[in-house]
Design a protein around this motif. Sequence first.
Motif, mmCIF file in Angstrom:
data_model
loop_
_atom_site.group_PDB
_atom_site.id
_atom_site.type_symbol
_atom_site.label_atom_id
_atom_site.label_comp_id
_atom_site.label_asym_id
_atom_site.label_seq_id
_atom_site.Cartn_x
_atom_site.Cartn_y
_atom_site.Cartn_z
ATOM 1 N N LEU A 272 0.842 -1.189 0.000
ATOM 2 C CA LEU A 272 0.000 0.000 0.000
ATOM 3 C C LEU A 272 0.873 1.233 0.000
ATOM 4 O O LEU A 272 1.856 1.305 0.743
ATOM 5 N N ALA B 65 0.530 -4.683 3.816
ATOM 6 C CA ALA B 65 -0.720 -5.128 4.432
ATOM 7 C C ALA B 65 -0.910 -6.612 4.146
ATOM 8 O O ALA B 65 -0.563 -7.103 3.071
ATOM 9 N N ILE C 90 -0.675 -4.133 9.598
ATOM 10 C CA ILE C 90 -1.802 -3.576 8.860
ATOM 11 C C ILE C 90 -2.502 -4.714 8.141
ATOM 12 O O ILE C 90 -1.850 -5.592 7.565
ATOM 13 N N LEU D 21 -5.734 -6.035 5.421
ATOM 14 C CA LEU D 21 -6.785 -5.799 4.436
ATOM 15 C C LEU D 21 -7.868 -6.823 4.737
ATOM 16 O O LEU D 21 -7.665 -8.033 4.556
ATOM 17 N N VAL E 140 -8.776 -1.169 4.871
ATOM 18 C CA VAL E 140 -7.498 -1.066 5.580
ATOM 19 C C VAL E 140 -7.822 -0.985 7.063
ATOM 20 O O VAL E 140 -8.608 -0.129 7.495
#
Length: 303
Positions: A222, A231, A245, A247, A257
């Motif tokens: 990202l 992510a 992070i 998704l 996110v």
Amino acid sequence: MHHVVRVRPVTRPDGARFDTVSFLSDYGTTDEFAGVVKAVIRDLAPHATVIDLTHEIPPHDIRAGSLALARCIQYVPAGVVLAVVDPGVGTARRAIAVEVAGGAGVIVAPDNGLIAPAVAMTGGPGRAISLTNTDYHLSAPGATFAGRDLFAPVAAHLCNGVEWDSLGDAVEPAELVPGVIPVPRSEPDGLVAEVLWVDRFGNAQLNVGPDDLAGWGDVTRLSWGGDVRTAHRVTTYDEIGAGAIGLVLDSYGLLAVALMRRSAAGELGLGPGDEVTLSAPSEGREVGITVPVALRGPGRPPG
């Protein structure tokens, strides 16, 4: 309420009346606006139940209202949907009612693009009418509260079975103001997505579904505004893990996110309308990690 104009209920041609009004607005709950609209509906159609979808659409934000209504529409019961996000109140913009779902419902709203995505999701518009017959409105001391003086009484009279043609002038459905929902676009650096919505928990919903990332694997790169992060595709928020992070496929079928039990929007500086580029990391290429920075433009409300 001596000023309320009462019109005798008329049975619809098929004998049906509506029992539910699903209500969305940008009125908030600090002022009395939403409550007064509901009071007018109760006074004119006491049999109808009003469901509050939300009144926390950011003021004047037609796009946010249209996206929220599109998220809701497949779950609302048959009946009237009253949607009021109306920065052009009192101007020449039309007030309309649109039949949807083969007549199972009617959406009452300003004709400013607010309802276009929801109408499309219900299979497209049936009959549409401009609400010009003031016999079905309240007398008003000013032109700034159409929710109370026009939309609420029309919604109530529809619940009472008022004849469709008596509400005003027919409108060609093709003439209704279209809505604008962004779609992701492919560029050399990857798939450029947009944050559609930040929910109460700080999850930043993208206009990207799992099919858009088919074959990418579980890791996605990202980037936004000079910040680059990794992510991981996960099913639940707690799978993300501390400091990572994720998704996450959200409840509307789009990727969001997210952080584990923290606000991704707040910590990563993401807000509605921000662009995020997604790409599949190349084999052997490390993905840089930088300190998040706030990226909201002037005047954008926090997520």
